[in-house]
Scaffold this active site. Structure first.
Site, short mmCIF file in Angstrom:
data_model
loop_
_atom_site.label_atom_id
_atom_site.label_comp_id
_atom_site.label_asym_id
_atom_site.label_seq_id
_atom_site.Cartn_x
_atom_site.Cartn_y
_atom_site.Cartn_z
N HIS A 53 0.94 -1.23 0.15
CA HIS A 53 -0.05 0.15 -0.06
C HIS A 53 0.66 1.28 0.08
O HIS A 53 1.92 1.15 0.35
CB HIS A 53 -0.87 -0.04 1.08
CG HIS A 53 -2.05 -0.96 1.22
ND1 HIS A 53 -3.21 -0.79 1.72
CD2 HIS A 53 -2.19 -2.14 0.63
CE1 HIS A 53 -4.00 -1.85 1.67
NE2 HIS A 53 -3.37 -2.59 1.00
N GLU A 55 0.61 3.96 1.60
CA GLU A 55 0.97 4.47 2.91
C GLU A 55 2.22 3.62 3.48
O GLU A 55 3.20 4.27 4.22
CB GLU A 55 -0.06 4.51 4.08
CG GLU A 55 -1.41 5.16 3.64
CD GLU A 55 -2.49 4.41 2.97
OE1 GLU A 55 -3.40 4.70 3.16
OE2 GLU A 55 -1.82 3.40 2.13
#
Length: 149
Positions: A53, A55
């Site tokens: 991901h 993040e």
């Protein structure tokens, strides 16, 4: 002095790059003292890994760049509301603040499905949602429209 919108525009640029690569268009930046220290974009398809991901990539990069796992002086800017895994990473890395663009009614864990930052963990990042949400949402909408064709 940079604004939240300036940093979100950089996250949007990264999301566009992810979308161009066939990934769901999500981008993220970690900022300390008004300077971007790390960036990330969604790479789950190319990495064939559920952990890829935007993040997590940005948080990992910030830890490496700053030489430690405690990011208490840092802020995360991400185009889509973090999922439970990424919200948990924000708590565990001690991020000072999380700023996101579009809400995620299916997996958003900063208010849409649940707000993990309201639970009694040992750290609670400050939260701001909806920054440039129209631009962030449009990226996702057009990506999924193209995918369905």
């Amino acid at each position: 002095m940079h604004s939240d919108e300036d940093f979100m525009r950089e996250a949007i640029r990264l999301a566009q790059q992810a979308g161009d690569e066939g990934e769901v268009p999500v981008g993220a930046v970690v900022v300390r003292d008004g300077v971007i220290v790390a960036t990330g974009r969604n790479r789950r398809e190319s990495g064939k890994n559920a952990l890829c991901h935007a993040e997590l990539e940005a948080i990992d990069g910030a830890c490496r760049a700053l030489g430690g796992w405690r990011l208490w002086q840092c802020e995360l800017f991400v185009t889509l509301e973090p999922c439970p895994m990424c919200a948990g990473a924000a708590v565990n890395s001690r991020l000072r603040r999380v700023v996101y663009g579009a809400s995620d009614p299916k997996a958003g864990s900063c208010g849409s499905v649940i707000n993990l930052f309201e639970l009694p963990y040992n750290h609670k990042p400050q939260l701001r949602g909806g920054v440039l949400k129209e631009e962030c949402s449009a990226l996702l909408t057009s990506f999924f429209r193209r995918l369905r064709k």
